[in-house]
Motif scaffolding. Structure first.
Motif, PDB file in Angstrom:
ATOM      1  N   GLU A   1     -27.686   0.457  11.509  1.00 55.34           N
ATOM      2  CA  GLU A   1     -26.560  -0.088  12.288  1.00 55.34           C
ATOM      3  C   GLU A   1     -26.678  -1.604  13.129  1.00 55.34           C
ATOM      4  O   GLU A   1     -25.949  -2.267  13.292  1.00 55.34           O
TER       5      GLU A   1
ATOM      6  N   ASN B   1     -16.662  -0.480  15.978  1.00 52.20           N
ATOM      7  CA  ASN B   1     -16.767   1.086  16.104  1.00 52.20           C
ATOM      8  C   ASN B   1     -15.323   1.725  15.470  1.00 52.20           C
ATOM      9  O   ASN B   1     -14.417   1.025  15.347  1.00 52.20           O
ATOM     10  N   GLU B   2     -15.560   3.212  15.425  1.00 53.28           N
ATOM     11  CA  GLU B   2     -14.568   3.784  14.866  1.00 53.28           C
ATOM     12  C   GLU B   2     -13.138   3.752  15.741  1.00 53.28           C
ATOM     13  O   GLU B   2     -12.176   3.572  15.425  1.00 53.28           O
TER      14      GLU B   2
ATOM     15  N   ARG C   1     -22.449  -2.426  15.197  1.00 57.19           N
ATOM     16  CA  ARG C   1     -21.650  -1.617  16.372  1.00 57.19           C
ATOM     17  C   ARG C   1     -20.781  -2.155  17.249  1.00 57.19           C
ATOM     18  O   ARG C   1     -20.025  -1.752  17.785  1.00 57.19           O
TER      19      ARG C   1
END
Length: 270
Positions: free
Chosen positions: A236, A253-254, A250
């Motif tokens: 990542e 992100n989600e 990173r």
């Protein structure tokens, strides 16, 4: 002459009607409460709730909460004066119209801020996609996870990794996301992030094998996966020789991905 007289009569009637509408007198708190009640009563029942909300909206639009708390309430008097001024002399229809204007301006500002956030999130996503191309060059050749019995200490989680640096940069630290899952199960046994500081770094083209021991009291130490579980590792982020991030996914992100989808749907952006 009769036509002229009739027109003048109509205009006079309109003027009288317009002047007859009650207005809010905000010269004092008592008069304001009394006049607001009278203005409200002049409206049909179905519009009174809208009027109540409009009065509140206009009043609160004059309050700067940040300034109020920052100054310990010192500006409360000035804000009260602005609230009264904003309502003073207005009829019910003027109050409703002013509230509509405030709402329209607020929605316009919200849309402007949302579009700016969309542009920011799209830029973050593009940077993450570009970084991913570089991160793919840092290969995880082999990955294993196991629980090993340690004398007097109990079970210790162990991560074994073999990696190869296919980038053109020396890497001082690597960040990973690890997932332990079984082929026939849709939900993984465990998913978590971890990183490793590389002593001496890993130069371009070099390969290394590491044995990492996560804290056995962390979630890694609670993993109870069957023998057929597979440990998959994704790179990542990679830090360069100076300790600064070279490439990272990173930053997007989600949560960012969901937020971007929601904003695009809400404001009709492709």
């Amino acid at each position: 002459m009769k036509v002229y007289a009739l027109l003048m009569l109509v205009l006079a009637a309109m003027a009288v009607t317009g002047c007859s509408d009650p207005t809010i007198d905000a010269s004092s708190e008592a008069k304001m409460k009394e006049s607001v009640a009278k203005v409200r009563e002049s409206l049909p029942e179905v519009k009174r709730s809208d009027f109540d909300q409009a009065v509140q909206l206009i009043a609160f639009s004059q309050i700067d909460m940040k300034s109020l708390f920052a100054n310990g309430g010192a500006d409360a008097g000035d804000m009260e004066g602005k609230m009264r001024e904003a309502l003073n002399g207005k009829t019910a229809e003027q109050v409703l119209a002013q509230a509509d204007k405030i709402q329209a301006e607020r929605k316009a500002r919200e849309k402007e801020q949302a579009l700016a956030e969309i542009r920011e999130l799209v830029a973050k996503r593009e940077r993450a996609e570009q970084a991913k191309q570089q991160l793919n060059k840092f290969q995880v050749v082999r990955s294993r996870f196991s629980m090993q019995e340690r004398q007097y200490l109990g079970e210790q989680p162990i991560i074994e990794l073999t990696v190869k640096n296919g980038t053109d940069q020396a890497i001082s630290r690597a960040y990973f996301s690890g997932t332990i899952a079984s082929p026939d199960r849709s939900v993984p046994w465990h998913k978590d992030q971890f990183n490793y500081s590389i002593s001496g770094g890993l130069e371009p083209g070099e390969e290394a094998t590491w044995t990492l021991a996560p804290n056995r009291f962390s979630d890694w130490g609670k993993v109870d996966a069957p023998a057929d579980a597979i440990f998959t590792v994704i790179v990542e982020q990679l830090d360069g020789p100076d300790g600064e991030a070279l490439y990272s996914t990173r930053d997007f992100n989600e949560r960012d991905r969901k937020r971007l989808a929601e904003l695009k749907k809400q404001y009709g952006v492709d």
